[in-house]
Design a protein around this motif. Structure first.
Motif, PDB file in Angstrom:
ATOM      1  N   ALA A  38       1.698   0.940   5.518  1.00  0.00           N
ATOM      2  CA  ALA A  38       0.557   1.563   4.838  1.00  0.00           C
ATOM      3  C   ALA A  38       1.022   2.649   3.870  1.00  0.00           C
ATOM      4  CB  ALA A  38      -0.411   2.142   5.859  1.00  0.00           C
ATOM      5  N   ASN A  39       2.206   3.171   4.097  1.00  0.00           N
ATOM      6  CA  ASN A  39       2.791   4.215   3.246  1.00  0.00           C
ATOM      7  C   ASN A  39       3.566   3.511   2.131  1.00  0.00           C
ATOM      8  OD1 ASN A  39       3.594   6.675   2.302  1.00  0.00           O
ATOM      9  ND2 ASN A  39       4.704   7.279   4.132  1.00  0.00           N
ATOM     10  N   ASP A  40       2.832   3.049   1.109  1.00  0.00           N
ATOM     11  CA  ASP A  40       3.428   2.120   0.157  1.00  0.00           C
ATOM     12  C   ASP A  40       3.618   2.637  -1.258  1.00  0.00           C
ATOM     13  OD1 ASP A  40       0.822   2.169  -0.652  1.00  0.00           O
ATOM     14  OD2 ASP A  40       0.501   0.018  -0.521  1.00  0.00           O
ATOM     15  N   ASN A  41       3.465   3.917  -1.476  1.00  0.00           N
ATOM     16  CA  ASN A  41       3.708   4.453  -2.817  1.00  0.00           C
ATOM     17  C   ASN A  41       4.234   5.881  -2.692  1.00  0.00           C
ATOM     18  OD1 ASN A  41       3.890   4.660  -5.553  1.00  0.00           O
ATOM     19  ND2 ASN A  41       1.704   4.858  -5.908  1.00  0.00           N
ATOM     20  N   ILE A  42       5.458   5.996  -2.212  1.00  0.00           N
ATOM     21  CA  ILE A  42       6.060   7.299  -1.942  1.00  0.00           C
ATOM     22  C   ILE A  42       6.631   7.872  -3.236  1.00  0.00           C
ATOM     23  CG2 ILE A  42       7.866   8.497  -0.649  1.00  0.00           C
ATOM     24  CD1 ILE A  42       7.545   6.240   1.462  1.00  0.00           C
ATOM     25  N   ALA A  43       6.260   9.095  -3.528  1.00  0.00           N
ATOM     26  CA  ALA A  43       6.744   9.755  -4.744  1.00  0.00           C
ATOM     27  C   ALA A  43       8.164  10.264  -4.545  1.00  0.00           C
ATOM     28  CB  ALA A  43       5.827  10.915  -5.099  1.00  0.00           C
ATOM     29  N   ILE A  44       8.946  10.214  -5.609  1.00  0.00           N
ATOM     30  CA  ILE A  44      10.277  10.814  -5.629  1.00  0.00           C
ATOM     31  C   ILE A  44      10.136  12.098  -6.433  1.00  0.00           C
ATOM     32  CG2 ILE A  44      12.676  10.573  -6.356  1.00  0.00           C
ATOM     33  CD1 ILE A  44      12.261   7.521  -6.170  1.00  0.00           C
ATOM     34  N   VAL A  45      10.452  13.231  -5.791  1.00  0.00           N
ATOM     35  CA  VAL A  45      10.243  14.532  -6.412  1.00  0.00           C
ATOM     36  C   VAL A  45      11.583  15.233  -6.567  1.00  0.00           C
ATOM     37  CG1 VAL A  45       9.086  16.758  -6.175  1.00  0.00           C
ATOM     38  CG2 VAL A  45       7.954  14.678  -5.369  1.00  0.00           C
ATOM     39  N   GLU A  46      11.846  15.731  -7.770  1.00  0.00           N
ATOM     40  CA  GLU A  46      13.073  16.478  -8.029  1.00  0.00           C
ATOM     41  C   GLU A  46      12.717  17.927  -8.339  1.00  0.00           C
ATOM     42  OE1 GLU A  46      17.058  16.496 -10.850  1.00  0.00           O
ATOM     43  OE2 GLU A  46      15.512  15.003 -11.187  1.00  0.00           O
TER      44      GLU A  46
END
Length: 110
Positions: A38-46
């Motif tokens: 269900a956790n299908d759009n995890i952001a990558i944060v820098e």
């Protein structure tokens, strides 16, 4: 991944240390949690100041031994995208990412 986890487990004390893992896939420029579909759009944060990269909201699961790790890998593999291509009929068509968090506790006695 299996041999790397064997090495990690051999070096920690499960009485004082903890190990948690995230198993992700990068598919069509989207990061997805394989242990929590269900956790299908995890952001990558820098962080612009430190250049540290994080994945807020990623699913972390604690493991206690090699068997619990193998069970998580099997669960994650069941959620990976797969599609046939001409050269490989079992191509995953995604990139797997295993993140391992080791928290070590040290007790100092005076």
């Amino acid at each position: 991944m299996v041999r790397a986890m064997e090495d990690i487990l051999a070096e920690v004390s499960l009485e004082t240390d903890s190990i948690s893992v995230s198993y992700l896939q990068l598919y069509m420029e989207t990061v997805q949690a394989l242990l929590d579909p269900a956790n299908d759009n995890i952001a990558i944060v820098e962080d612009p100041k430190s250049a540290d990269v994080s994945l807020p909201g990623v699913t972390l699961v604690e493991i206690r031994d090699q068997q619990s790790f193998l069970e998580l890998l099997q669960l994650g593999e069941a959620h990976r995208f797969a599609a046939n291509i001409k050269l490989n009929t079992e191509s995953s068509r995604s990139h797997a990412i295993l993140m391992v968090n080791v928290r070590r506790s040290r007790w100092f006695v005076k």
